[in-house]
Scaffold this active site. Structure first.
Site, PDB file in Angstrom:
ATOM      1  N   CYS A  35       0.821  -1.220   0.000  1.00 67.98           N
ATOM      2  CA  CYS A  35       0.000   0.000   0.000  1.00 67.98           C
ATOM      3  C   CYS A  35       0.856   1.273   0.000  1.00 67.98           C
ATOM      4  CB  CYS A  35      -0.997  -0.057   1.142  1.00 67.98           C
ATOM      5  SG  CYS A  35      -2.446   0.952   0.837  1.00 67.98           S
TER       6      CYS A  35
ATOM      7  N   HIS B  65      -3.637  -5.656   2.508  1.00 68.38           N
ATOM      8  CA  HIS B  65      -3.345  -5.774   3.944  1.00 68.38           C
ATOM      9  C   HIS B  65      -3.958  -7.082   4.424  1.00 68.38           C
ATOM     10  CE1 HIS B  65      -2.320  -1.502   4.024  1.00 68.38           C
ATOM     11  NE2 HIS B  65      -3.470  -1.236   3.445  1.00 68.38           N
TER      12      HIS B  65
HETATM   13  N1  GLN Z   1      -2.013   7.031   1.617  1.00 71.96           N
HETATM   14  C1  GLN Z   1      -2.102   6.050   0.572  1.00 71.96           C
HETATM   15  C2  GLN Z   1      -3.451   6.057  -0.161  1.00 71.96           C
HETATM   16  O1  GLN Z   1      -4.453   6.416   0.403  1.00 71.96           O
HETATM   17  C3  GLN Z   1      -1.813   4.699   1.153  1.00 71.96           C
HETATM   18  C4  GLN Z   1      -2.849   4.224   2.103  1.00 71.96           C
HETATM   19  C5  GLN Z   1      -2.459   2.966   2.820  1.00 71.96           C
HETATM   20  O2  GLN Z   1      -1.295   2.671   2.992  1.00 71.96           O
HETATM   21  N2  GLN Z   1      -3.445   2.236   3.290  1.00 71.96           N
HETATM   22  O3  GLN Z   1      -3.495   5.672  -1.325  1.00 71.96           O
END
Ligand code: GLN
Length: 247
Positions: free
Chosen positions: A91, A189
């Site tokens: 992510c 995740h």
């Molecule tokens: N900030 C990034 C997004 O919203 C990653 C989010 C995350 O790591 N869950 O795309």
């Protein structure tokens, strides 16, 4: 010296989604095979140590920017990958190891360029919910995980997708994640390696060069079965059927 050193990168910045669990899964599955393994939580206040297998997790936009800046300044992660280290980036971590990603205000920031991917801020709603994706190589079974991101990720010509999305959003174009050599990025995740033990074993085998014997994964199999069935039956909640793209 351990046979395998697993480094969880900046858990103080990229620790919001439980992705540090990927390091625990990798270390434990290696130890169960008799591989002496060190697990290092590499917080951002200290220089990044050398390791064989690095894990980056998800994080909020400001923390993601801070982590990327620190990694870029140091250059240790790029050097380690250049010398053959394995990298799993999830992510925010996935976005950081790409060519560029959006800051909190939408401005593009440079990533580490370890994957030929570019992330922009999606204009549609955030991708939040369960995701299923069919891996494109390495013979892994369907990947199951949870996604929560606003970014849309586009691959350049030198980077293959990791999987094809069958439920959820992933990169935003029907593909999920990216892979180039021993660097893998994903939006999943869960932590992703707890939900997908075969994926964990693949990374361990890349990092150690060993053929791994099977483990009793009955509990992991039960979790997978429950999550996959819930998504397919529409009971998982929040899942957007592929794929909104920018709107
Ligand atoms: N900030 C990034 C997004 O919203 C990653 C989010 C995350 O790591 N869950 O795309």
């Amino acid at each position: 010296m351990s046979a395998l050193t697993v480094v969880v990168v900046h858990p103080d910045l990229l620790g919001t989604y439980g992705d540090g669990g990927n390091g625990v899964v990798l270390a434990q599955r290696a130890r169960w095979r008799g591989i002496e393994t060190e697990l290092v939580d590499a917080t951002s206040d200290l220089p990044l140590p050398t390791g064989d297998l690095y894990c980056l997790g998800g994080g909020e936009d400001a923390a993601q920017t801070a982590s990327a800046e620190r990694l870029r300044e140091e250059g240790t992660l790029e050097r380690a990958v250049g010398q053959g280290a394995v990298l799993l980036a999830v992510c925010a971590g996935y976005q950081i190891v790409g060519r560029s990603f959006p800051a909190a205000d939408g401005r593009p920031l440079s990533g580490l360029g370890l994957l030929d991917v570019t992330t922009t801020k999606g204009r549609g709603r955030r991708a939040v919910g369960e995701i299923l994706a069919e891996p494109l190589d390495e013979g892994l079974p369907v990947l199951t995980g949870f996604e929560n991101h606003g970014g849309l990720t586009t691959r350049g010509p030198t980077t293959a997708p990791l999987a094809r999305v069958t439920a959820g959003v992933g990169n935003g174009d029907g593909t999920e994640g990216a892979r180039s050599g021993r660097v893998v990025g994903t939006y999943l995740h869960g932590p992703v390696l707890a939900r997908n033990p075969g994926f964990a074993d693949l990374l361990i085998s890349w990092a150690t060069g060993r053929v791994l014997h099977a483990l009793d994964d009955a509990e992991e199999a039960a979790l997978r079965k429950e999550r996959i069935a819930a998504v397919r039956a529409g009971r998982a909640g929040g899942t957007v059927r592929y794929a909104p793209g920018p709107s």
